[in-house]
Write a protein that holds these residues in place. Structure first.
Motif, short mmCIF file in Angstrom:
data_model
loop_
_atom_site.label_atom_id
_atom_site.label_comp_id
_atom_site.label_asym_id
_atom_site.label_seq_id
_atom_site.Cartn_x
_atom_site.Cartn_y
_atom_site.Cartn_z
N GLN A 32 27.50 69.09 61.54
CA GLN A 32 27.06 70.18 60.66
C GLN A 32 25.59 70.55 60.85
O GLN A 32 25.19 71.66 60.53
N SER A 33 24.81 69.64 61.37
CA SER A 33 23.41 69.97 61.70
C SER A 33 23.23 70.05 63.21
O SER A 33 22.52 70.92 63.72
N HIS A 75 30.88 63.65 53.06
CA HIS A 75 30.40 63.95 51.71
C HIS A 75 31.61 64.06 50.76
O HIS A 75 31.56 63.61 49.61
N ASP A 100 28.99 73.48 51.09
CA ASP A 100 30.27 74.08 50.70
C ASP A 100 31.39 73.14 51.16
O ASP A 100 31.13 72.13 51.81
N GLU A 158 19.61 54.20 68.27
CA GLU A 158 20.04 53.34 67.17
C GLU A 158 21.11 54.04 66.32
O GLU A 158 20.99 55.23 66.02
N ILE A 159 22.13 53.29 65.95
CA ILE A 159 23.25 53.87 65.19
C ILE A 159 23.25 53.34 63.76
O ILE A 159 23.26 52.12 63.54
C1 LIG Z 1 25.78 75.78 55.65
C2 LIG Z 1 25.26 74.38 55.44
C3 LIG Z 1 24.88 73.99 54.18
C4 LIG Z 1 24.40 72.70 53.95
N1 LIG Z 1 24.01 72.34 52.70
C5 LIG Z 1 23.53 71.10 52.48
C6 LIG Z 1 23.13 70.69 51.18
O1 LIG Z 1 23.26 71.41 50.18
N2 LIG Z 1 22.63 69.42 51.03
C7 LIG Z 1 22.52 68.56 52.10
O2 LIG Z 1 22.08 67.44 51.90
N3 LIG Z 1 22.92 68.91 53.33
C8 LIG Z 1 23.41 70.15 53.55
N4 LIG Z 1 23.83 70.49 54.81
C9 LIG Z 1 23.72 69.50 55.92
C10 LIG Z 1 24.96 68.61 55.96
O3 LIG Z 1 24.89 67.71 54.87
C11 LIG Z 1 25.11 67.79 57.25
O4 LIG Z 1 26.31 67.13 57.10
C12 LIG Z 1 24.09 66.75 57.58
O5 LIG Z 1 22.80 67.28 57.67
C13 LIG Z 1 24.32 66.13 58.96
O6 LIG Z 1 25.45 65.31 58.95
P1 LIG Z 1 26.50 65.36 60.14
O7 LIG Z 1 27.40 64.21 59.95
O8 LIG Z 1 27.09 66.70 60.24
O9 LIG Z 1 25.54 65.02 61.39
P2 LIG Z 1 25.45 65.73 62.83
O10 LIG Z 1 25.12 67.16 62.67
O11 LIG Z 1 26.61 65.36 63.66
O12 LIG Z 1 24.18 64.93 63.39
C14 LIG Z 1 22.89 65.12 62.83
C15 LIG Z 1 21.92 64.16 63.52
O13 LIG Z 1 22.22 62.81 63.15
C16 LIG Z 1 22.51 62.01 64.31
N5 LIG Z 1 23.54 61.07 63.86
C17 LIG Z 1 24.77 61.37 63.35
N6 LIG Z 1 25.38 60.26 62.91
C18 LIG Z 1 24.54 59.22 63.16
C19 LIG Z 1 24.60 57.81 62.93
N7 LIG Z 1 25.65 57.22 62.33
N8 LIG Z 1 23.55 57.04 63.31
C20 LIG Z 1 22.45 57.61 63.89
N9 LIG Z 1 22.34 58.95 64.13
C21 LIG Z 1 23.38 59.74 63.76
C22 LIG Z 1 22.91 62.99 65.39
O14 LIG Z 1 22.64 62.50 66.69
C23 LIG Z 1 22.01 64.17 65.05
O15 LIG Z 1 20.73 63.97 65.57
C24 LIG Z 1 24.31 71.77 55.05
C25 LIG Z 1 24.74 72.17 56.33
C26 LIG Z 1 25.21 73.45 56.54
C27 LIG Z 1 25.68 73.84 57.91
#
Ligand SMILES: Cc1cc2nc3c(=O)[nH]c(=O)nc-3n(C[C@H](O)[C@H](O)[C@H](O)COP(=O)(O)OP(=O)(O)OC[C@H]3O[C@@H](n4cnc5c(N)ncnc54)[C@H](O)[C@@H]3O)c2cc1C
Length: 266
Positions: A32-33, A75, A100, A158-159
């Motif tokens: 998502q990011s 989440h 959302d 690091e994970i």
């Molecule tokens: C439209 C929109 C609205 C949002 N609104 C909110 C909000 O209201 N509040 C909020 O808090 N967030 C919000 N987000 C962000 C959302 O919560 C994402 O889920 C979060 O930022 C990233 O999680 P992900 O699992 O998708 O990580 P990814 O996008 O897959 O990865 C993000 C980063 O983390 C690293 N990574 C992933 N997993 C691990 C792990 N286990 N160990 C080490 N590194 C890792 C990846 O390499 C990358 O660098 C929003 C995002 C969008 C697109």
């Protein structure tokens, strides 16, 4: 978007191996990011190592005074978990207020923490709830985890495997959310422990941080009135077209009072 190799390992050890073999590998959580970043060509990894099938990163359970949540918990899973709702309902509500339904169904706890967005919700939770962030090689306290704007104490390979939250006597999160994204313009998590109160602020500055003056006032008396007269200097806060630093300075005490009132209401 540049082409990349996609991997789906089933263990942390395999994920680490793949990451280290890659010329410029990147972990993939819920995407998502990271995926928006790739689409904008702001990162061009040679390999994406998905953590979706790594069973060690899944699961939610409590252990004494600690609630342990796997890094790949979405989440939505945190919001719906019976364990979280009974042991730490404020965290379930926080997770339910992220983005959302699509973001909540795909985004993960570990991804959110690793990304360290200054307006994300979980950083306030880990700081206020005296969390420990467990990785493949060590345990970091939340207080040492966030080091700057989108920066953490994690090594590049690091994970994050799980997060342990210390279960408080009571806690609550209050967020003034962006209308567009639901990210926090300012979000405040308050948690009361026998040892004192912890207050953590997100959205207001380049990295989530604890508000020590509020912690001292609320440790003496856990009531919204205890915050009377406490202010936050606006020159330390973020200013964006959406909200000026002065506006955020107004929101920090307001959200803190709301969080205390919500914690008292249960
Ligand atoms: C439209 C929109 C609205 C949002 N609104 C909110 C909000 O209201 N509040 C909020 O808090 N967030 C919000 N987000 C962000 C959302 O919560 C994402 O889920 C979060 O930022 C990233 O999680 P992900 O699992 O998708 O990580 P990814 O996008 O897959 O990865 C993000 C980063 O983390 C690293 N990574 C992933 N997993 C691990 C792990 N286990 N160990 C080490 N590194 C890792 C990846 O390499 C990358 O660098 C929003 C995002 C969008 C697109």
């Amino acid at each position: 978007m540049r082409e990349f190799q996609f991997h789906r390992p089933s263990t942390v050890a395999e994920a680490l191996y793949l990451l280290r073999q890659a010329p410029s590998g990147k972990l993939l959580g819920g995407g998502q990011s990271l995926l928006p970043i790739l689409k904008l060509d702001m990162a061009e990894p040679s390999d994406l190592v998905s953590l979706a099938n790594v069973r060690e990163l899944h699961g939610i359970h409590s252990d004494g005074n600690q609630l342990l949540i796997g890094a790949f918990a979405t989440h939505s899973e945190v919001a719906a978990s019976a364990e979280v709702r009974s042991k730490l309902p404020s965290l379930a509500r926080l997770a339910d207020g992220i983005g959302d339904p699509q973001v909540r169904n795909r985004g993960t706890l570990g991804g959110s923490l690793a990304h360290a967005d200054p307006a994300a919700d979980y950083p306030a939770a880990v700081l206020a709830l005296a969390a420990t962030i467990k990785t493949d090689r060590r345990t970091l306290s939340a207080d040492q985890f966030f080091t700057g704007l989108f920066e953490t104490a994690l090594d590049p390979d690091e994970i994050i495997t799980a997060v342990g939250f210390a279960i408080p006597q009571r806690a609550a999160y209050a967020k003034f959310a962006s209308h567009a994204s639901r990210y926090a313009v300012v979000g405040v998590m308050v948690a009361q422990y026998a040892s004192g109160v912890r207050v953590a602020v997100t959205g207001a500055s380049p990295t989530a941080h604890r508000w020590k003056a509020a912690e001292a006032a609320l440790s003496a008396r856990f009531a919204p009135e205890a915050l009377a007269g406490l202010t936050v200097p606006s020159h330390e806060l973020t200013s964006t077209p959406e909200a000026s630093a002065e506006y955020r300075a107004h929101l920090v005490p307001l959200m803190t009072r709301r969080a205390v009132a919500a914690a008292l209401a249960g």
